[in-house]
Structure formats: structure tokens, C-alpha cells
Write a protein that holds these residues in place. Sequence first.
Motif, PDB file in Angstrom:
ATOM      1  N   ARG A  18     -40.809   1.512  21.803  1.00 39.36           N
ATOM      2  CA  ARG A  18     -40.064   2.722  22.155  1.00 39.36           C
ATOM      3  C   ARG A  18     -40.875   3.579  22.724  1.00 39.36           C
ATOM      4  NH1 ARG A  18     -37.284   6.943  18.918  1.00 39.36           N
ATOM      5  NH2 ARG A  18     -38.350   5.892  17.014  1.00 39.36           N
ATOM      6  N   HIS A  19     -42.060   4.024  22.194  1.00 40.28           N
ATOM      7  CA  HIS A  19     -42.965   5.126  22.507  1.00 40.28           C
ATOM      8  C   HIS A  19     -43.549   4.460  23.763  1.00 40.28           C
ATOM      9  CE1 HIS A  19     -42.497   7.719  19.275  1.00 40.28           C
ATOM     10  NE2 HIS A  19     -42.560   6.635  18.398  1.00 40.28           N
ATOM     11  N   ARG A  20     -43.947   3.166  23.864  1.00 40.28           N
ATOM     12  CA  ARG A  20     -44.334   2.928  25.051  1.00 40.28           C
ATOM     13  C   ARG A  20     -43.662   2.984  26.153  1.00 40.28           C
ATOM     14  NH1 ARG A  20     -47.679  -2.292  26.121  1.00 40.28           N
ATOM     15  NH2 ARG A  20     -46.697  -3.314  24.706  1.00 40.28           N
ATOM     16  N   SER A  25     -42.795   5.749  31.201  1.00 44.61           N
ATOM     17  CA  SER A  25     -41.912   6.631  32.128  1.00 44.61           C
ATOM     18  C   SER A  25     -42.284   8.101  32.269  1.00 44.61           C
ATOM     19  CB  SER A  25     -40.516   7.011  31.561  1.00 44.61           C
ATOM     20  OG  SER A  25     -39.663   7.589  32.362  1.00 44.61           O
ATOM     21  N   ALA A  26     -42.827   8.887  31.345  1.00 37.38           N
ATOM     22  CA  ALA A  26     -43.277  10.123  31.538  1.00 37.38           C
ATOM     23  C   ALA A  26     -44.759   9.908  32.475  1.00 37.38           C
ATOM     24  CB  ALA A  26     -43.832  10.713  30.154  1.00 37.38           C
ATOM     25  N   SER A  33     -52.438   2.805  31.022  1.00 33.66           N
ATOM     26  CA  SER A  33     -52.537   1.395  30.065  1.00 33.66           C
ATOM     27  C   SER A  33     -52.117   2.097  28.606  1.00 33.66           C
ATOM     28  CB  SER A  33     -53.901   0.561  29.900  1.00 33.66           C
ATOM     29  OG  SER A  33     -54.802   1.584  29.513  1.00 33.66           O
ATOM     30  N   ILE A  34     -51.126   1.397  27.969  1.00 39.61           N
ATOM     31  CA  ILE A  34     -50.667   1.984  26.840  1.00 39.61           C
ATOM     32  C   ILE A  34     -50.678   0.813  25.764  1.00 39.61           C
ATOM     33  CG2 ILE A  34     -48.689   2.928  25.592  1.00 39.61           C
ATOM     34  CD1 ILE A  34     -47.666   3.614  28.494  1.00 39.61           C
ATOM     35  N   ASP A  35     -51.679   1.257  24.534  1.00 44.35           N
ATOM     36  CA  ASP A  35     -52.029  -0.044  23.745  1.00 44.35           C
ATOM     37  C   ASP A  35     -51.551   0.542  22.346  1.00 44.35           C
ATOM     38  OD1 ASP A  35     -53.180  -2.049  25.366  1.00 44.35           O
ATOM     39  OD2 ASP A  35     -54.382  -0.492  25.898  1.00 44.35           O
ATOM     40  N   HIS A  36     -51.050  -0.476  21.379  1.00 44.26           N
ATOM     41  CA  HIS A  36     -50.906  -0.385  20.009  1.00 44.26           C
ATOM     42  C   HIS A  36     -52.108  -0.645  19.362  1.00 44.26           C
ATOM     43  CE1 HIS A  36     -47.899  -1.234  16.304  1.00 44.26           C
ATOM     44  NE2 HIS A  36     -48.863  -0.213  16.208  1.00 44.26           N
ATOM     45  N   LEU A  54     -52.894   4.369  22.115  1.00 48.78           N
ATOM     46  CA  LEU A  54     -54.060   4.837  22.750  1.00 48.78           C
ATOM     47  C   LEU A  54     -53.506   4.492  24.161  1.00 48.78           C
ATOM     48  CD1 LEU A  54     -56.937   5.249  23.408  1.00 48.78           C
ATOM     49  CD2 LEU A  54     -57.264   2.845  23.443  1.00 48.78           C
ATOM     50  N   VAL A  55     -53.752   5.659  25.025  1.00 52.92           N
ATOM     51  CA  VAL A  55     -53.161   5.645  26.266  1.00 52.92           C
ATOM     52  C   VAL A  55     -54.595   5.889  27.279  1.00 52.92           C
ATOM     53  CG1 VAL A  55     -51.927   7.239  28.253  1.00 52.92           C
ATOM     54  CG2 VAL A  55     -50.976   6.735  25.635  1.00 52.92           C
TER      55      VAL A  55
END
Length: 96
Positions: A18-20, A25-26, A33-36, A54-55
Motif C-alpha cells: 500500500r505504501h509502495r 504515485s507521488a 526504486s522502492i524496497d521493503h 528504502l526509496v
Amino acid sequence: MKVVVSPYDPAWEAHFERHRAIIRSALSRLEPSIDHIGSTALKSIGAKPIIDILVGLPATVSLDGAVTPLLAGGYATFKNSTPPCLTGAFSPSWKT
């Protein structure tokens, strides 16, 4: 300060996704790159129930360009974030 470690919760992955989606979008024009990361990303172990994300941005993109879109996406900055090399740590201004 007491540290609370919770048993693994499969919902942590859904919270991250959900956060990703919100972060992607933002920051879509910045190609993030967006990692858990962190203990909640590891299945079957206990963890502090905090979703670490981590973005990463391309080297040609200024980090300053990410702040306003994240704030508009419902995230807020922490003052005096650590480690000190970060320009800011973000937390959702709403509850999960």
C-alpha cells in the motif's frame, strides 16, 4: 524505552504494498526504486511492527525534489532523523 517484538504478521507485506503504491504515485516522475527492508520484510521471524521502506532515486535526481511530493502524499518529516546522512525520514501522517 521498551522494544516490542511481534510475531511475524503476513499483513506487513500488504502494508508495504500500500505504501509502495502511494510513494510510486507521488514520485512517479522521479523513477524511484522502492524496497521493503528491515525485519518486517523477512518472513517467519518476529520484528518490531514498523514497516521500513528504502526509496532510491537515479543519481541524476535531486533528493530535494522528492520531499514535496511525499508531503503531498500524506507523509511527514521527522526532525533530527538518524543516521545523520539522511536528508529526512518520513512517516505517514495517517495511521495504517
